[in-house]
Structure formats: C-alpha cells, structure tokens
Design an enzyme around this catalytic site. Structure first.
Site, PDB file in Angstrom:
ATOM      1  N   ALA A   1       0.851  -1.189   0.000  1.00 28.74           N
ATOM      2  CA  ALA A   1       0.000   0.000   0.000  1.00 28.74           C
ATOM      3  C   ALA A   1       0.887   1.239   0.000  1.00 28.74           C
ATOM      4  O   ALA A   1       2.079   1.180   0.312  1.00 28.74           O
ATOM      5  CB  ALA A   1      -0.913  -0.016   1.221  1.00 28.74           C
TER       6      ALA A   1
ATOM      7  N   GLY B   1       0.304  -5.072   1.168  1.00 31.54           N
ATOM      8  CA  GLY B   1      -0.877  -5.184   0.327  1.00 31.54           C
ATOM      9  C   GLY B   1      -0.620  -5.899  -0.980  1.00 31.54           C
ATOM     10  O   GLY B   1      -1.524  -6.521  -1.543  1.00 31.54           O
TER      11      GLY B   1
ATOM     12  N   GLU C   1      -0.928  -9.436  -0.212  1.00 34.53           N
ATOM     13  CA  GLU C   1      -2.340  -9.756   0.016  1.00 34.53           C
ATOM     14  C   GLU C   1      -3.114  -9.895  -1.286  1.00 34.53           C
ATOM     15  O   GLU C   1      -4.004 -10.747  -1.400  1.00 34.53           O
ATOM     16  CB  GLU C   1      -2.959  -8.702   0.925  1.00 34.53           C
ATOM     17  CG  GLU C   1      -2.475  -8.844   2.366  1.00 34.53           C
ATOM     18  CD  GLU C   1      -2.853  -7.689   3.252  1.00 34.53           C
ATOM     19  OE1 GLU C   1      -3.491  -7.913   4.280  1.00 34.53           O
ATOM     20  OE2 GLU C   1      -2.496  -6.536   2.912  1.00 34.53           O
TER      21      GLU C   1
ATOM     22  N   GLU D   1       3.964  -5.492   7.450  1.00 39.81           N
ATOM     23  CA  GLU D   1       3.286  -4.373   8.106  1.00 39.81           C
ATOM     24  C   GLU D   1       3.737  -4.138   9.552  1.00 39.81           C
ATOM     25  O   GLU D   1       3.662  -3.021  10.052  1.00 39.81           O
ATOM     26  CB  GLU D   1       1.770  -4.599   8.091  1.00 39.81           C
ATOM     27  CG  GLU D   1       1.117  -4.517   6.719  1.00 39.81           C
ATOM     28  CD  GLU D   1       1.082  -5.856   5.998  1.00 39.81           C
ATOM     29  OE1 GLU D   1       0.340  -5.962   5.003  1.00 39.81           O
ATOM     30  OE2 GLU D   1       1.794  -6.795   6.429  1.00 39.81           O
TER      31      GLU D   1
END
Length: 258
Positions: A66, A111, A114, A134
């Site tokens: 992200a 992300g 993910e 993270e």
C-alpha cells in the site's frame, strides 16, 4: 476500453492481463489504483476473460505494498475506509469467475502480498521477494493477510511471517507453499502466459464451478462443503461442456468447449 493512469488491462484471445503500472513507486497501491483495479476486474469479466493474469510493471516490483505516503496520516475512520477498499479489491479477485494467476516479478510486500494471496495461483520469478511486512510500520495486515495466509501456508509459518515481518525469497516462498512455482526472471511472462492459455482452454462453466467450490472450502464446515460440491457437480449435467466433454471422451477425440 477504459483509460487508467496507474493500471493497464490488455487481452490476448481469452486471457486478460491486469498490470499495476506505477513503476516509479514500485507499483504501490493508492486509492486511485485500487479503484482502477476494481473497474478493470469488472471490464475483464464483462469481456468474457477465461483467465486473468495479475502483475506489476517494470523489473523491480509486483506490488510493493500500500502507499505508505498516503497512509501515514490517516485517521481511524479514513483507515477503515482504506481497509474496506483493499478488502473489496482482494475479494473481487478471489471471486472473479475465472482463474486468476499472479505473476510475481519482484517485491510483493504488504498489500501486494495480500493481492497475490487472493489469486488462485501464484508464480514467482527467481528474484521475487515476498512478505507481510506491516508489523515494522506499527500496523498489521489489513487487506486479508491474517486470514488468507494461514489458510495457504499453515498457522505457524503465517505467524512467523506476520510477527517478524519477514521478507522471504522465491525459493523459501515455494517451500512454504506460498507460491506454486518459481521460474527464471526471463521466463516468467512466457510461463504464466502458457499457464493462463491452458486454463482458458478448459470448459468455462466447470472451471468456474471448481473455483467456487474450492473457495467455499475455506468458508464452511466439511459437511456443508460437501453438500455444496454435490449441488455444483450435479448442476453441470446438461450443460454444453459436460455433454461435449463426455461425448469427446467416449468418441476418443478432442472436445470443443464453449
């Protein structure tokens, strides 16, 4: 075809390729990019893609995560909205009515990892590096990593990867079951294209049903899953592809699926 600034969607016969195209930011995912991915998934489905490849532009990253520059000053309500958007995109990848193959061509952190977890199959280049990183940002995976990762690699490995924020190379990812294959960097595109082409040649309705049943296995008890499978299985009888596949087998010829 839609015009997006941070992604590209292309088609080769029945195979769609969705490329996150922010190489100057290692393909990090901001709001505009996530929303564009949603739109591209809808377009690929409406165009009848029988397989979808998800990858990143450039040589350095699949999706490095992200957009931290965007995230760092978010309030809790803003973070909630961002999490919901990321979850929605991952869920749409997982529910796409055809197989989705992640071509992991570099960094796949946070992300990015993910999104790869939401795909059906994952192929990594030898130089790929993957991780749920993270924890070192003071947060946890927020787009499905805490749920999908242990389903894929087991609880112990998932806890180690998330607790330590480990970055693992492609071979370790393969040993853990995080990716299904590792290929040379210069062979990744061809390997994934061949894989997607082979998937696209399979009977569309049966393949969609197989994906639906496999996804259901993570959501329900064994008994309920078995009932679900029986309904899907019997519902395929009478379809063109079922009749054609079985006729071709009996007649010793290649099937011609819709």
């Amino acid at each position: 075809m839609s015009d997006w600034e941070t992604i590209r969607l292309s088609f080769a016969d029945d195979v769609a390729t969705l490329t996150v195209d922010r190489p100057d930011r290692l393909n990090a995912l901001n709001v505009d990019t996530l929303e564009a991915i949603e739109e591209a998934l809808d377009e690929a489905e409406s165009e009848g893609a029988r397989a979808l490849i998800l990858t990143g532009a450039g040589e350095d990253a699949f999706v490095a995560g992200a957009d931290i520059g965007y995230m760092k000053d978010l309030s809790t309500p803003e973070a909630q909205a961002y999490a919901e958007l990321g979850h929605r995109v991952a869920n749409e990848i997982e529910a796409f009515p055809a197989p989705v193959v992640a071509a992991i061509n570099g960094y796949a952190f946070g992300g990015g990892c993910e999104l790869a977890l939401a795909c059906d199959l994952r192929v990594a280049s030898e130089d790929a590096v993957i991780g749920q990183t993270e924890i070192d940002l003071g947060i946890v995976p927020g787009w499905g990593g805490t749920q999908r990762l242990p389903r894929l690699v087991g609880d112990e490995i998932a806890r180690r990867l998330i607790f330590f924020g480990e970055r693992i190379d492609a071979q370790d990812a393969h040993e853990h079951g995080l990716v299904g294959a590792v290929v040379a960097d210069d062979q990744l595109d061809d390997h994934v294209a061949d894989l997607a082409e082979e998937l696209a040649a399979k009977p569309r309705t049966a393949l969609a049903a197989a994906k639906e049943a496999l996804n259901q296995a993570h959501e329900t008890s064994l008994e309920s899953g078995l009932r679900y499978e029986r309904r899907l299985w019997s519902g395929l009888f009478g379809t063109h592809d079922q009749r054609e596949g079985m006729d071709a087998f009996v007649e010793d010829r290649e099937p011609e699926f819709e």
